[in-house]
Write a protein that holds these residues in place. Structure first.
Motif, PDB file in Angstrom:
ATOM      1  N   THR A 162       0.829  -1.203   0.000  1.00 52.82           N
ATOM      2  CA  THR A 162       0.000   0.000   0.000  1.00 52.82           C
ATOM      3  C   THR A 162       0.861   1.249   0.000  1.00 52.82           C
ATOM      4  OG1 THR A 162      -1.826  -1.037   1.214  1.00 52.82           O
ATOM      5  CG2 THR A 162      -1.690   1.346   1.300  1.00 52.82           C
ATOM      6  N   ALA A 163       0.547   2.147  -0.906  1.00 57.51           N
ATOM      7  CA  ALA A 163       1.116   3.495  -0.874  1.00 57.51           C
ATOM      8  C   ALA A 163      -0.032   4.454  -0.621  1.00 57.51           C
ATOM      9  CB  ALA A 163       1.798   3.833  -2.200  1.00 57.51           C
ATOM     10  N   SER A 164       0.159   5.404   0.264  1.00 54.47           N
ATOM     11  CA  SER A 164      -0.919   6.330   0.594  1.00 54.47           C
ATOM     12  C   SER A 164      -0.387   7.745   0.691  1.00 54.47           C
ATOM     13  CB  SER A 164      -1.576   5.937   1.927  1.00 54.47           C
ATOM     14  OG  SER A 164      -0.639   5.992   2.990  1.00 54.47           O
ATOM     15  N   LYS A 175      -1.998   9.945  -9.394  1.00 54.41           N
ATOM     16  CA  LYS A 175      -2.733  11.194  -9.157  1.00 54.41           C
ATOM     17  C   LYS A 175      -2.736  12.063 -10.410  1.00 54.41           C
ATOM     18  CE  LYS A 175      -1.700  13.280  -5.265  1.00 54.41           C
ATOM     19  NZ  LYS A 175      -0.859  13.768  -4.146  1.00 54.41           N
ATOM     20  N   ASN A 176      -1.611  12.093 -11.107  1.00 55.02           N
ATOM     21  CA  ASN A 176      -1.547  12.886 -12.337  1.00 55.02           C
ATOM     22  C   ASN A 176      -2.493  12.343 -13.398  1.00 55.02           C
ATOM     23  OD1 ASN A 176       0.386  14.589 -11.255  1.00 55.02           O
ATOM     24  ND2 ASN A 176       2.119  13.424 -12.082  1.00 55.02           N
ATOM     25  N   ARG A 177      -2.570  11.025 -13.486  1.00 53.38           N
ATOM     26  CA  ARG A 177      -3.440  10.429 -14.498  1.00 53.38           C
ATOM     27  C   ARG A 177      -4.913  10.712 -14.227  1.00 53.38           C
ATOM     28  NH1 ARG A 177      -1.159   4.452 -16.141  1.00 53.38           N
ATOM     29  NH2 ARG A 177       0.994   5.058 -16.623  1.00 53.38           N
ATOM     30  N   PHE A 178      -5.263  10.838 -12.965  1.00 56.56           N
ATOM     31  CA  PHE A 178      -6.643  11.129 -12.606  1.00 56.56           C
ATOM     32  C   PHE A 178      -6.868  12.633 -12.385  1.00 56.56           C
ATOM     33  CE2 PHE A 178      -6.502   6.615 -11.753  1.00 56.56           C
ATOM     34  CZ  PHE A 178      -7.791   6.177 -12.035  1.00 56.56           C
ATOM     35  N   GLN A 210      -2.826   0.462  -4.463  1.00 60.64           N
ATOM     36  CA  GLN A 210      -2.746  -0.857  -3.856  1.00 60.64           C
ATOM     37  C   GLN A 210      -2.249  -1.915  -4.840  1.00 60.64           C
ATOM     38  OE1 GLN A 210      -7.024  -0.633  -2.899  1.00 60.64           O
ATOM     39  NE2 GLN A 210      -6.418  -0.946  -0.769  1.00 60.64           N
ATOM     40  N   ARG A 211      -1.674  -2.955  -4.265  1.00 59.27           N
ATOM     41  CA  ARG A 211      -1.261  -4.088  -5.073  1.00 59.27           C
ATOM     42  C   ARG A 211      -1.345  -5.383  -4.262  1.00 59.27           C
ATOM     43  NH1 ARG A 211       4.704  -5.987  -6.964  1.00 59.27           N
ATOM     44  NH2 ARG A 211       4.052  -7.506  -8.519  1.00 59.27           N
ATOM     45  N   PHE A 262      -3.839  -4.603  -9.227  1.00 57.10           N
ATOM     46  CA  PHE A 262      -3.545  -3.255  -8.783  1.00 57.10           C
ATOM     47  C   PHE A 262      -4.846  -2.490  -8.590  1.00 57.10           C
ATOM     48  CE2 PHE A 262       0.122  -4.727 -11.072  1.00 57.10           C
ATOM     49  CZ  PHE A 262       1.208  -4.207 -10.403  1.00 57.10           C
ATOM     50  N   GLY A 263      -4.872  -1.636  -7.581  1.00 59.30           N
ATOM     51  CA  GLY A 263      -6.058  -0.829  -7.344  1.00 59.30           C
ATOM     52  C   GLY A 263      -5.683   0.580  -6.959  1.00 59.30           C
ATOM     53  N   TYR A 264      -6.589   1.512  -7.229  1.00 59.03           N
ATOM     54  CA  TYR A 264      -6.360   2.910  -6.870  1.00 59.03           C
ATOM     55  C   TYR A 264      -7.629   3.468  -6.249  1.00 59.03           C
ATOM     56  CZ  TYR A 264      -5.111   7.840  -7.181  1.00 59.03           C
ATOM     57  OH  TYR A 264      -4.826   9.155  -6.884  1.00 59.03           O
ATOM     58  N   ASP A 265      -7.499   4.016  -5.061  1.00 56.63           N
ATOM     59  CA  ASP A 265      -8.611   4.605  -4.320  1.00 56.63           C
ATOM     60  C   ASP A 265      -9.803   3.648  -4.210  1.00 56.63           C
ATOM     61  OD1 ASP A 265      -7.146   6.846  -3.848  1.00 56.63           O
ATOM     62  OD2 ASP A 265      -8.239   8.151  -5.223  1.00 56.63           O
TER      63      ASP A 265
END
Length: 348
Positions: A26-28, A96-99, A109-110, A129-132
């Motif tokens: 997890t990166a947050s 974050k840049n992509r969104f 997440q991974r 992989f997951g994001y938010d």
């Protein structure tokens, strides 16, 4: 029907020799008092090791890991994780840049790993992989393609379809399984143990369903049900999921709706718990005298809530992690070459 279900469970229990190795990262960003990077490994439901950006150290979570790997192993893992932490800071910024996002709370997440049946030799692998909280990109081992449910992940899908399919298949079906077998040998005595649960009947109010709750059992291959006159019930029953406890054991519950149960028929109902590897059933009769009300069960509810939090942390510990050190003894990440780092690093 009772005999059929019991027979099916016992057959499954007898052949339940599937082992699993999973890694969660997890990166947050934007979460106060929470590590910006967390990684952990889980073998057959038992957490093996742990690292976060606050402690800056990979630590064993099981005695059998500490005993079988020396200081060099843990130092190598620590240095690799420190490098991964730095990479993750860049990866979450890329997402974050992509969104088109700037501030706020965000989580990347991974989860990756493999399963192996030491009887049938069947192998399964997964890379997600997951994001938010939503799927970002996933590898489908059967079709050997990357799936991108989000438009922002399409660029990653196309690149990985061209460059990462063969390696991904090799890793998930061979390399990961080799490490899985090694770790299973380390913890075999612990992994093969069985622990019976304590079983309680809980009820929030006189009009609420009665919950048959079992906690403290191991492994997580278990069956729990309600019976009436010896026959399994399927209506007016709500089956709960198996959840982890903080000590490595598990808990589960099954609720019985009392709206159609006559007071004089209570003695005809019973809760049944079956654990893989154990022939005997644990039977608890439906009895008002042993039901714990909401007031008396508060400590247990707190334990359940704590277990759910642990589950969220573990499942939420999925993260985007790139191994920079090929010499690391832990299974290397399927995504570990310069191409992918270039793809995910905003500075590249």
């Amino acid at each position: 029907m009772r005999k059929v279900i019991l027979l099916l469970f016992l057959c499954h229990a007898a052949s339940a020799v599937t082992h699993s190795l999973k890694y969660f990262y997890t990166a947050s960003s934007g979460i106060p008092n929470f590590p910006e990077f967390v990684s952990l490994g889980v073998l057959d439901g038992q957490q093996m090791d742990y690292y976060d950006s606050n402690i800056k150290k990979v630590i064993p979570k099981q005695d059998w890991m500490a005993k079988n790997e020396g200081p060099e192993y843990w130092e190598t893992q620590t240095q690799a994780s420190i490098g991964d932490e730095q990479t993750f800071r860049g990866n979450i910024e890329t997402a974050k840049n992509r969104f088109n996002q700037t501030g706020g709370v965000h989580i990347y997440q991974r989860m990756y790993g493999c399963e192996w049946d030491d009887e049938t030799k069947e192998v399964k692998g997964y890379e997600q992989f997951g994001y938010d909280g939503e799927d970002f990109v996933t590898f489908d081992l059967k079709t050997q393609t990357w799936i991108a449910p989000k438009q922002q992940a399409v660029i990653t899908k196309h690149k990985w379809d061209r460059s990462k399919v063969d390696y991904e298949k090799h890793y998930l079906t061979q390399e990961c399984v080799d490490w899985l077998k090694k770790y299973v040998n380390y913890g075999r005595s612990s992994l093969m143990k069985t622990e019976l649960p304590s079983v309680s009947l809980l009820q929030k109010s006189p009009s609420s369903p009665v919950s048959c709750h079992a906690t403290g059992f191991y492994p997580d291959r278990a069956l729990m049900l309600w019976r009436k006159d010896g026959e399994d019930l399927h209506e007016d029953v709500d089956q709960g999921e198996i959840l982890p406890n903080h000590d490595g054991s598990f808990q589960m519950s099954v609720d019985l709706d009392l709206s159609s149960v006559k007071p004089e028929d209570w003695g005809r109902y019973e809760c049944v718990f079956l654990l893989s590897g154990v022939k005997e059933e644990i039977i608890t009769k439906l009895d008002k005298a042993v039901i714990r009300s909401n007031e008396t069960s508060t400590p247990l509810i707190a334990i359940i809530i704590a277990a759910v939090v642990i589950l969220v942390v573990i499942i939420g510990g999925v993260g985007l992690f790139i191994y920079r050190k090929k010499s690391a003894k832990r299974p290397p990440s399927p995504v570990n070459n310069p191409e992918v780092m270039e793809e995910l690093n905003p500075k590249a």
